[in-house]
Design a protein around this motif. Structure first.
Motif, PDB file in Angstrom:
ATOM      1  N   PRO A 127       0.813  -1.232   0.000  1.00  8.10           N
ATOM      2  CA  PRO A 127       0.000   0.000   0.000  1.00  8.10           C
ATOM      3  C   PRO A 127       0.843   1.277   0.000  1.00  8.10           C
ATOM      4  O   PRO A 127       0.539   2.244  -0.709  1.00  8.10           O
ATOM      5  CB  PRO A 127      -0.833  -0.118   1.285  1.00  8.10           C
ATOM      6  CG  PRO A 127      -0.923  -1.591   1.534  1.00  8.10           C
ATOM      7  CD  PRO A 127       0.417  -2.139   1.082  1.00  8.10           C
ATOM      8  N   GLU A 128       1.928   1.273   0.754  1.00  7.79           N
ATOM      9  CA  GLU A 128       2.825   2.430   0.800  1.00  7.79           C
ATOM     10  C   GLU A 128       3.500   2.649  -0.560  1.00  7.79           C
ATOM     11  O   GLU A 128       3.616   3.779  -1.039  1.00  7.79           O
ATOM     12  CB  GLU A 128       3.878   2.171   1.881  1.00  7.79           C
ATOM     13  CG  GLU A 128       4.970   3.191   1.968  1.00  7.79           C
ATOM     14  CD  GLU A 128       6.090   2.744   2.906  1.00  7.79           C
ATOM     15  OE1 GLU A 128       7.245   3.031   2.578  1.00  7.79           O
ATOM     16  OE2 GLU A 128       5.813   2.104   3.944  1.00  7.79           O
ATOM     17  N   VAL A 129       3.922   1.563  -1.181  1.00  8.96           N
ATOM     18  CA  VAL A 129       4.574   1.657  -2.485  1.00  8.96           C
ATOM     19  C   VAL A 129       3.580   2.148  -3.539  1.00  8.96           C
ATOM     20  O   VAL A 129       3.909   2.989  -4.378  1.00  8.96           O
ATOM     21  CB  VAL A 129       5.195   0.301  -2.878  1.00  8.96           C
ATOM     22  CG1 VAL A 129       5.714   0.327  -4.302  1.00  8.96           C
ATOM     23  CG2 VAL A 129       6.313  -0.074  -1.908  1.00  8.96           C
ATOM     24  N   LYS A 130       2.353   1.648  -3.488  1.00  9.00           N
ATOM     25  CA  LYS A 130       1.326   2.110  -4.431  1.00  9.00           C
ATOM     26  C   LYS A 130       1.099   3.612  -4.294  1.00  9.00           C
ATOM     27  O   LYS A 130       0.957   4.321  -5.285  1.00  9.00           O
ATOM     28  CB  LYS A 130       0.012   1.366  -4.209  1.00  9.00           C
ATOM     29  CG  LYS A 130      -0.010  -0.036  -4.771  1.00  9.00           C
ATOM     30  CD  LYS A 130      -1.379  -0.647  -4.522  1.00  9.00           C
ATOM     31  CE  LYS A 130      -1.553  -1.971  -5.196  1.00  9.00           C
ATOM     32  NZ  LYS A 130      -2.910  -2.529  -4.943  1.00  9.00           N
ATOM     33  N   ALA A 131       1.076   4.088  -3.060  1.00  4.66           N
ATOM     34  CA  ALA A 131       0.887   5.528  -2.837  1.00  4.66           C
ATOM     35  C   ALA A 131       2.022   6.324  -3.482  1.00  4.66           C
ATOM     36  O   ALA A 131       1.781   7.373  -4.088  1.00  4.66           O
ATOM     37  CB  ALA A 131       0.790   5.818  -1.345  1.00  4.66           C
ATOM     38  N   ALA A 132       3.241   5.823  -3.388  1.00  4.12           N
ATOM     39  CA  ALA A 132       4.389   6.500  -3.991  1.00  4.12           C
ATOM     40  C   ALA A 132       4.315   6.503  -5.516  1.00  4.12           C
ATOM     41  O   ALA A 132       4.863   7.387  -6.168  1.00  4.12           O
ATOM     42  CB  ALA A 132       5.690   5.837  -3.527  1.00  4.12           C
ATOM     43  N   LEU A 133       3.612   5.531  -6.079  1.00  5.65           N
ATOM     44  CA  LEU A 133       3.497   5.404  -7.532  1.00  5.65           C
ATOM     45  C   LEU A 133       2.296   6.133  -8.121  1.00  5.65           C
ATOM     46  O   LEU A 133       2.142   6.175  -9.330  1.00  5.65           O
ATOM     47  CB  LEU A 133       3.391   3.923  -7.921  1.00  5.65           C
ATOM     48  CG  LEU A 133       4.642   3.096  -7.795  1.00  5.65           C
ATOM     49  CD1 LEU A 133       4.331   1.634  -8.068  1.00  5.65           C
ATOM     50  CD2 LEU A 133       5.707   3.605  -8.753  1.00  5.65           C
ATOM     51  N   GLU A 134       1.456   6.676  -7.291  1.00  3.65           N
ATOM     52  CA  GLU A 134       0.181   7.209  -7.778  1.00  3.65           C
ATOM     53  C   GLU A 134       0.333   8.274  -8.851  1.00  3.65           C
ATOM     54  O   GLU A 134      -0.387   8.260  -9.845  1.00  3.65           O
ATOM     55  CB  GLU A 134      -0.658   7.730  -6.609  1.00  3.65           C
ATOM     56  CG  GLU A 134      -2.084   8.021  -6.989  1.00  3.65           C
ATOM     57  CD  GLU A 134      -2.796   6.853  -7.670  1.00  3.65           C
ATOM     58  OE1 GLU A 134      -3.495   7.108  -8.672  1.00  3.65           O
ATOM     59  OE2 GLU A 134      -2.656   5.699  -7.236  1.00  3.65           O
ATOM     60  N   THR A 135       1.276   9.187  -8.694  1.00  3.40           N
ATOM     61  CA  THR A 135       1.458  10.242  -9.699  1.00  3.40           C
ATOM     62  C   THR A 135       1.869   9.657 -11.039  1.00  3.40           C
ATOM     63  O   THR A 135       1.334  10.038 -12.083  1.00  3.40           O
ATOM     64  CB  THR A 135       2.512  11.264  -9.216  1.00  3.40           C
ATOM     65  OG1 THR A 135       2.087  11.773  -7.959  1.00  3.40           O
ATOM     66  CG2 THR A 135       2.683  12.391 -10.205  1.00  3.40           C
ATOM     67  N   ILE A 136       2.798   8.714 -11.009  1.00  2.00           N
ATOM     68  CA  ILE A 136       3.268   8.079 -12.244  1.00  2.00           C
ATOM     69  C   ILE A 136       2.131   7.278 -12.884  1.00  2.00           C
ATOM     70  O   ILE A 136       1.887   7.350 -14.084  1.00  2.00           O
ATOM     71  CB  ILE A 136       4.480   7.190 -11.964  1.00  2.00           C
ATOM     72  CG1 ILE A 136       5.663   8.081 -11.571  1.00  2.00           C
ATOM     73  CG2 ILE A 136       4.828   6.306 -13.153  1.00  2.00           C
ATOM     74  CD1 ILE A 136       6.820   7.356 -10.980  1.00  2.00           C
ATOM     75  N   ARG A 137       1.439   6.532 -12.064  1.00  2.00           N
ATOM     76  CA  ARG A 137       0.309   5.719 -12.546  1.00  2.00           C
ATOM     77  C   ARG A 137      -0.753   6.602 -13.196  1.00  2.00           C
ATOM     78  O   ARG A 137      -1.268   6.288 -14.274  1.00  2.00           O
ATOM     79  CB  ARG A 137      -0.272   4.939 -11.378  1.00  2.00           C
ATOM     80  CG  ARG A 137      -1.405   4.042 -11.757  1.00  2.00           C
ATOM     81  CD  ARG A 137      -1.846   3.256 -10.505  1.00  2.00           C
ATOM     82  NE  ARG A 137      -2.988   2.456 -10.815  1.00  2.00           N
ATOM     83  CZ  ARG A 137      -4.232   2.761 -10.473  1.00  2.00           C
ATOM     84  NH1 ARG A 137      -4.480   3.859  -9.787  1.00  2.00           N
ATOM     85  NH2 ARG A 137      -5.222   1.971 -10.793  1.00  2.00           N
ATOM     86  N   SER A 138      -1.082   7.700 -12.564  1.00  4.09           N
ATOM     87  CA  SER A 138      -2.091   8.613 -13.104  1.00  4.09           C
ATOM     88  C   SER A 138      -1.643   9.205 -14.425  1.00  4.09           C
ATOM     89  O   SER A 138      -2.444   9.349 -15.364  1.00  4.09           O
ATOM     90  CB  SER A 138      -2.391   9.734 -12.108  1.00  4.09           C
ATOM     91  OG  SER A 138      -2.918   9.197 -10.919  1.00  4.09           O
ATOM     92  N   ALA A 139      -0.376   9.565 -14.524  1.00  3.17           N
ATOM     93  CA  ALA A 139       0.148  10.144 -15.758  1.00  3.17           C
ATOM     94  C   ALA A 139       0.065   9.148 -16.901  1.00  3.17           C
ATOM     95  O   ALA A 139      -0.287   9.517 -18.029  1.00  3.17           O
ATOM     96  CB  ALA A 139       1.583  10.607 -15.558  1.00  3.17           C
TER      97      ALA A 139
END
Length: 126
Positions: free
Chosen positions: A109-121
């Protein structure tokens, strides 16, 4: 930049989780977007084709009528690989066979949060 911050974050994750050797973030085709690898483990991640294969395996697993596949954990003689389906990106955590898989799943969950900006882009580009 954002890429540098995320890269530094993943290096920090490597140092926090005993036995974790590499963290890869790829798109569904296996193109590496982010990688953090312990220096002694570079040979582990020279071929990223297994990430693209995971995307296909995850899609097939979804046909079991058990719901959407979230992750697949593979145990090999020399490595444990945890693939996380977080489309449009795939997170792969490569560890030693004796690594604590529960701990690895616990940081997701913590790693997913860190990836959210990249994922959204990436989602916007699709």
């Amino acid at each position: 930049t954002m890429d540098t911050a995320v890269q530094d974050y993943f290096r920090h994750v490597l140092s926090r989780v005993a036995g974790l050797q590499a963290v890869l973030v790829t798109d569904r085709d296996g193109v590496v977007l982010i990688r953090a690898v312990r220096p002694e483990c570079e040979e582990l991640v020279t071929d990223s084709s297994f990430e693209a294969t995971f995307a296909l395996a995850s899609e097939q697993a979804g046909k079991l009528r058990l719901g959407k596949n979230k992750s697949i954990t593979c145990f090999y003689n020399n490595h444990t690989v945890v693939h996380i389906n977080y489309l449009p990106v795939i997170l792969s955590l490569i560890a030693t066979p004796d690594a604590n898989v529960g701990l690895i799943h616990g940081i997701v969950p913590e790693v997913k949060a860190a990836l959210e900006t990249i994922r959204s882009a990436i989602a916007i580009e699709d």
